[in-house]
Structures are given as C-alpha cells and as structure tokens.
Design a protein around this motif. Sequence first.
Motif, PDB file in Angstrom:
ATOM      1  N   THR A  50       0.789  -1.421   0.081  1.00 35.04           N
ATOM      2  CA  THR A  50       0.030   0.140  -0.026  1.00 35.04           C
ATOM      3  C   THR A  50       0.998   1.238  -0.018  1.00 35.04           C
ATOM      4  OG1 THR A  50      -0.175  -0.104   2.608  1.00 35.04           O
ATOM      5  CG2 THR A  50      -1.950  -1.358   1.218  1.00 35.04           C
ATOM      6  N   GLY A  51       1.995   1.182  -0.107  1.00 33.32           N
ATOM      7  CA  GLY A  51       2.969   2.294  -0.408  1.00 33.32           C
ATOM      8  C   GLY A  51       2.777   2.996  -1.537  1.00 33.32           C
ATOM      9  N   GLU A  52       4.035   3.966  -1.635  1.00 32.40           N
ATOM     10  CA  GLU A  52       3.774   4.749  -2.954  1.00 32.40           C
ATOM     11  C   GLU A  52       4.481   3.889  -4.190  1.00 32.40           C
ATOM     12  OE1 GLU A  52       5.956   9.000  -4.446  1.00 32.40           O
ATOM     13  OE2 GLU A  52       6.390   8.229  -2.450  1.00 32.40           O
ATOM     14  N   GLY A  53       3.899   4.291  -5.319  1.00 34.43           N
ATOM     15  CA  GLY A  53       4.100   3.659  -6.263  1.00 34.43           C
ATOM     16  C   GLY A  53       3.437   2.202  -6.511  1.00 34.43           C
ATOM     17  N   PHE A  54       3.850   1.229  -7.354  1.00 36.63           N
ATOM     18  CA  PHE A  54       3.175  -0.086  -7.519  1.00 36.63           C
ATOM     19  C   PHE A  54       3.953  -1.259  -7.348  1.00 36.63           C
ATOM     20  CE2 PHE A  54       0.512  -2.727 -10.172  1.00 36.63           C
ATOM     21  CZ  PHE A  54      -0.723  -2.570  -9.653  1.00 36.63           C
ATOM     22  N   LYS A  55       3.424  -2.247  -6.724  1.00 35.54           N
ATOM     23  CA  LYS A  55       4.286  -3.490  -6.647  1.00 35.54           C
ATOM     24  C   LYS A  55       3.434  -4.526  -6.953  1.00 35.54           C
ATOM     25  CE  LYS A  55       7.204  -5.865  -3.202  1.00 35.54           C
ATOM     26  NZ  LYS A  55       7.369  -5.810  -1.715  1.00 35.54           N
ATOM     27  N   THR A  56       3.725  -5.354  -7.845  1.00 34.23           N
ATOM     28  CA  THR A  56       2.578  -6.492  -8.088  1.00 34.23           C
ATOM     29  C   THR A  56       2.946  -7.619  -7.243  1.00 34.23           C
ATOM     30  OG1 THR A  56       4.389  -7.053  -9.928  1.00 34.23           O
ATOM     31  CG2 THR A  56       2.478  -5.606 -10.788  1.00 34.23           C
ATOM     32  N   VAL A  57       2.078  -7.686  -6.275  1.00 32.45           N
ATOM     33  CA  VAL A  57       2.583  -8.758  -5.046  1.00 32.45           C
ATOM     34  C   VAL A  57       1.220  -9.394  -4.870  1.00 32.45           C
ATOM     35  CG1 VAL A  57       2.366  -7.185  -3.192  1.00 32.45           C
ATOM     36  CG2 VAL A  57       3.622  -9.191  -3.193  1.00 32.45           C
ATOM     37  N   LEU A  58       1.279 -10.725  -4.324  1.00 33.49           N
ATOM     38  CA  LEU A  58       0.416 -11.452  -3.959  1.00 33.49           C
ATOM     39  C   LEU A  58       0.622 -11.656  -2.548  1.00 33.49           C
ATOM     40  CD1 LEU A  58      -0.409 -14.274  -6.591  1.00 33.49           C
ATOM     41  CD2 LEU A  58      -1.568 -12.149  -6.423  1.00 33.49           C
ATOM     42  N   PRO A  59      -0.248 -10.754  -1.627  1.00 35.76           N
ATOM     43  CA  PRO A  59       0.287 -10.939  -0.304  1.00 35.76           C
ATOM     44  C   PRO A  59       0.149 -12.337   0.551  1.00 35.76           C
ATOM     45  CG  PRO A  59      -1.835 -10.061  -0.516  1.00 35.76           C
ATOM     46  CD  PRO A  59      -1.177 -10.193  -1.759  1.00 35.76           C
ATOM     47  N   SER A  60       0.843 -12.715   1.416  1.00 40.56           N
ATOM     48  CA  SER A  60       0.513 -13.961   2.185  1.00 40.56           C
ATOM     49  C   SER A  60      -0.584 -13.762   3.081  1.00 40.56           C
ATOM     50  CB  SER A  60       1.959 -14.136   2.978  1.00 40.56           C
ATOM     51  OG  SER A  60       1.626 -15.216   3.919  1.00 40.56           O
ATOM     52  N   LYS A  61      -0.762 -12.636   3.589  1.00 37.56           N
ATOM     53  CA  LYS A  61      -1.791 -12.228   4.527  1.00 37.56           C
ATOM     54  C   LYS A  61      -2.753 -11.273   4.392  1.00 37.56           C
ATOM     55  CE  LYS A  61       0.978 -13.530   8.697  1.00 37.56           C
ATOM     56  NZ  LYS A  61       0.272 -14.986   8.917  1.00 37.56           N
ATOM     57  N   ALA A  62      -3.859 -11.071   4.765  1.00 38.10           N
ATOM     58  CA  ALA A  62      -4.876  -9.942   4.603  1.00 38.10           C
ATOM     59  C   ALA A  62      -5.766 -10.078   5.739  1.00 38.10           C
ATOM     60  CB  ALA A  62      -5.838 -10.125   3.404  1.00 38.10           C
ATOM     61  N   SER A  63      -6.211  -8.864   6.329  1.00 34.74           N
ATOM     62  CA  SER A  63      -6.680  -8.855   7.790  1.00 34.74           C
ATOM     63  C   SER A  63      -7.921  -7.569   7.417  1.00 34.74           C
ATOM     64  CB  SER A  63      -5.560  -8.477   9.008  1.00 34.74           C
ATOM     65  OG  SER A  63      -5.236  -7.103   8.544  1.00 34.74           O
ATOM     66  N   ALA A  64      -8.859  -7.806   8.470  1.00 36.84           N
ATOM     67  CA  ALA A  64      -9.959  -6.977   8.433  1.00 36.84           C
ATOM     68  C   ALA A  64     -10.378  -6.547   9.918  1.00 36.84           C
ATOM     69  CB  ALA A  64     -11.155  -7.014   7.752  1.00 36.84           C
ATOM     70  N   LYS A  65     -10.922  -5.540  10.315  1.00 36.21           N
ATOM     71  CA  LYS A  65     -11.394  -5.387  11.460  1.00 36.21           C
ATOM     72  C   LYS A  65     -13.028  -5.217  11.194  1.00 36.21           C
ATOM     73  CE  LYS A  65      -7.321  -2.924  13.244  1.00 36.21           C
ATOM     74  NZ  LYS A  65      -6.772  -4.014  14.226  1.00 36.21           N
ATOM     75  N   VAL A  66     -13.737  -5.570  11.968  1.00 39.61           N
ATOM     76  CA  VAL A  66     -15.247  -5.834  11.830  1.00 39.61           C
ATOM     77  C   VAL A  66     -15.855  -5.828  12.994  1.00 39.61           C
ATOM     78  CG1 VAL A  66     -17.278  -7.253  11.100  1.00 39.61           C
ATOM     79  CG2 VAL A  66     -14.994  -7.368   9.825  1.00 39.61           C
ATOM     80  N   SER A  67     -16.835  -4.747  13.166  1.00 45.04           N
ATOM     81  CA  SER A  67     -17.836  -4.495  14.414  1.00 45.04           C
ATOM     82  C   SER A  67     -19.133  -4.602  14.139  1.00 45.04           C
ATOM     83  CB  SER A  67     -17.502  -2.902  15.019  1.00 45.04           C
ATOM     84  OG  SER A  67     -18.119  -2.064  14.000  1.00 45.04           O
ATOM     85  N   PHE A  68     -19.927  -5.116  15.072  1.00 40.92           N
ATOM     86  CA  PHE A  68     -21.180  -5.554  15.028  1.00 40.92           C
ATOM     87  C   PHE A  68     -21.774  -4.728  16.403  1.00 40.92           C
ATOM     88  CE2 PHE A  68     -19.197  -9.170  13.618  1.00 40.92           C
ATOM     89  CZ  PHE A  68     -19.855  -9.479  12.273  1.00 40.92           C
ATOM     90  N   ARG A  69     -22.894  -3.724  15.676  1.00 43.83           N
ATOM     91  CA  ARG A  69     -23.614  -3.167  16.787  1.00 43.83           C
ATOM     92  C   ARG A  69     -24.753  -3.810  17.077  1.00 43.83           C
ATOM     93  NH1 ARG A  69     -20.608   1.216  19.244  1.00 43.83           N
ATOM     94  NH2 ARG A  69     -19.126   1.930  17.924  1.00 43.83           N
ATOM     95  N   LEU A  70     -25.103  -3.923  18.507  1.00 45.59           N
ATOM     96  CA  LEU A  70     -26.033  -5.019  18.783  1.00 45.59           C
ATOM     97  C   LEU A  70     -27.178  -4.239  19.590  1.00 45.59           C
ATOM     98  CD1 LEU A  70     -24.029  -7.891  20.037  1.00 45.59           C
ATOM     99  CD2 LEU A  70     -24.562  -7.389  17.801  1.00 45.59           C
TER     100      LEU A  70
END
Length: 463
Positions: free
Chosen positions: A316-336
């Motif tokens: 996600t840095g400046e420029g471009f890099k054709t990479v397939l990452p090993s990991k991906a993450s997300a933060k998810v919240s549920f309002r109840l």
Amino acid sequence: MSSLTSVLARLDADFDKSLERLFDLLRLKSISTDTAFKPDCRKAAEWLVADLSSIGFEASLRETPGHPMVVAHYRKAHDAPHVLFYGHYDVQPVDPLELWKTPPFEPRVEEAADGSKRIVARGAADDKGQLLTFVEAARAFLAETGSLPLNVTILLEGEEESGSPSLVPFLEATKKELSADVALICDTSMWNATTPAITTMLRGLVGEEIVITCADRDLHSGLYGGASWNPIRVLTSILGDLHDETGRVVLPGFYDGVSDISPDVKANWDRLDFDETAFLGGVGLKTPAGEAGRTVLEQLWARPTAEINGISGGYTGEGFKTVLPSKASAKVSFRLVVGQNPDRIRASFRKFVEDRLPPDARVEFHAHGGGPGLKISDENPALKKALGALTDEWTQEAAVIGGGGSIPIVGLFKDILGMDSLLIGFGLDDDRIHSPNEKYEMESFRRGQRSWARIIAALADKA
C-alpha cells in the motif's frame, strides 16, 4: 414545590459563583492518557473532594492503580430513594494545539454570532461542565433547605478518556457501597439546543479482527497469479457476503431476539422531526444504506449492524508493486440491540468466515471487546419523573432518544451494581468534544443546574 422554587432562585442568584468554580476546575490539566499530567489529574480529584466536602458530602479520594476515584455520599434517611451520580473529571489531550484560538486550559467566555455565550476550554462539555451541573444543584439544595431530599452517592472517575482500566475492579470492590436505586449519568447530549432528552437505548458491540493467510510468503503476481489463492480476494469475498441486497445482515441467527420498536416509541421519534436528508447530506451522502424499509433513526438506534472498519493487506506504499500478499486482515464491528447475545454473534461470524475459506486458506480471530445492547423500560418510574422535570424546565416536551454508540459504564452499572441508568446531559452536537476549541453553551450550564434541581425533587417525590 415552594422549596424547589427557592432552590431554583438560589441557582440563578449564585450562577456567577458557579461559573467561577467551573473555571477553577477547567484550569486543571487533567489529561488521563499522558503520564506527564498525572499530578494534574490528582489535583482535579482533590479539588472535587474538597468542594463536595465543603457543601456537606462525606467525600474521599480513593486510590486505584491509575488515577484516583472520587466518591462522595449524602445520607438522608433509610426510606428516601438513593441515586448514584456518575461523571468523569479527566479530559482528552489538546492536540493539535495550534488549532486552539486561545490556550485550552485558560477558560474563557465567547459570544456567538446570535448573541449567545459559551464557555471555551478543554473539558468544558466533556465532562467538567456537565458534572458540575449536578453538583451545583446539590449545593443549592443544601444551602437553601439544609438538606437533600434524596440519598445521593457521587462517583467521579479519572480514567474515562483512557479506557477506564481501573473501573471494573473498583466497582466490584465497592459494589455494596455504590449500589443504588438508579444511576444518573451526565455524559450525553440534548436532542437540540431547546429540546432536552434522555437516552434510553444504547447499542452493544462485538469487535473482531480476522487475519487470513494463504501462501507462506508474499508472491510475485506474474509467477503465481491465477494459480495461488490471494488472501485479499478471499477476505473481500467473505466480507461482501455479510449483507444481502436489502441491507440485512445474513449471519445465521443474527436477528434472534431483535424486536421492532413499539408504536409509542415510533410516535415519539416521529415527533422529533429528524431530517434524514440533512443528516446524510452533512457528510456528503444522499441515500440510507441500512435495512430497506427502516427510517434512519431506526437504523441508528434500534437496529443491529455489521460494519467493516478497516482492511489491510499487500503493498500500500507509494508507487506500484505486483505482489500477492501472504496475509490480509480486516477489523469488523457489530452494533447490537437488546435481545442479541454477543457471544452467539461472535460465534456465528467466526463460523460464517470458516465455512467460506478455500482449502489453502487459514484464519485467525482476535476478539476486541463485546457487550449487549441496553434499554430502559418505558414504564420505569424514575424515567417518567425525570422526563416531566426536564419538560417543566425547558417548556418543551423532553425527548426519549436512542444512542447508536455504546457507553460501557451503563452496562457495568447494570451487570455489577444491578441498576438501570438514566442518561441525562446538556451537551450539543457542535460542542467539539475531543477537538480544539471545545465549548459548552452557557445556557446548557445554567439550565442544566436547574434541570438537575427539578429532577432531584421529582425523584424524591414518592407519589
């Protein structure tokens, strides 16, 4: 009623003195998140102990591993109702300092374009001005009548702005001492500048961080693209499945226990004349994105949600890099909302993710807190009395509103101390809390005091 009249008159006569006291408290730099201000936090706690003691409370400073608590008691009689009032004396940091028009701990009165006046300083609205509205009402009762008509316990925290790490152990250790008939919490707002409000509904929260791993290292997309699983693709596909085309959350069992609002509550909200177009337009939006067929207020206050708060993975840095990452993450919240079980929602989400993983993908889950939604019964006698008192002061019917966010102290009071809370505050949406040039309307400070005096009298009335 005659005693209340004299108390209200006393508040009006002594208003300038109450403003001086507020300024004294605002000058104390009680920033709880920065250890450099630990002595200032202690000074604020000591100031409050001295002030409460001077008007007739049994007040004391209670040590914690962090900043001290202030606890004060006024005991009238065994048969009088008992209320617990909660506020916090710590404040947010002041950064960025250069955006303040004047130094943040040098309180001043500013006149607005319409001629109204406001108090400008860090902590003016959050929460020093708010908590002192109650203290000033108690001061006027004691000065004018010699007593309070209620048994009152005051709990003022010094770590609310830094996550309240000492609060749960303190509540558990002092459960017998602090338990009362009802809690009064002042850290909230009015519906608008002329309409007082009591928040009776709060959504709970479940937070989850998910990390999906595919290959054992980052890969070149020209060499491995198409043949190997991309965890970002896996992740976004799963997250995209959380909602259907009508905006409903599709987790199995997600809506178990969720009820529609009552006709009376719907009628009350309709009277608020909420402008959905202006609300969304204020942030550059036009179309509600929640469940189809629900008003925006329902979506905000009475319906549960699933929201993706952040995604990361790959370059996600400046420029471009054709990479397939090993990991991906997300933060998810549920309002109840009331009726939903946080543990079941968390378990349902984790199974939902696991069921959609391809063979080469692995997932880790990291929990980030959880708590149920809360609601005060419309038939709660303390609620009815407080609404009447607010209406009498502001001469406009007090609103019963919900809160889209979560206020942890409300759940803690319910779970640990076994009591409901009335959330009554006099802040406004434009008070700029947590931001430079925080302010508190002079009218909020003045009529907040008068409102609490009326509420104290109303709660003491056994009729």
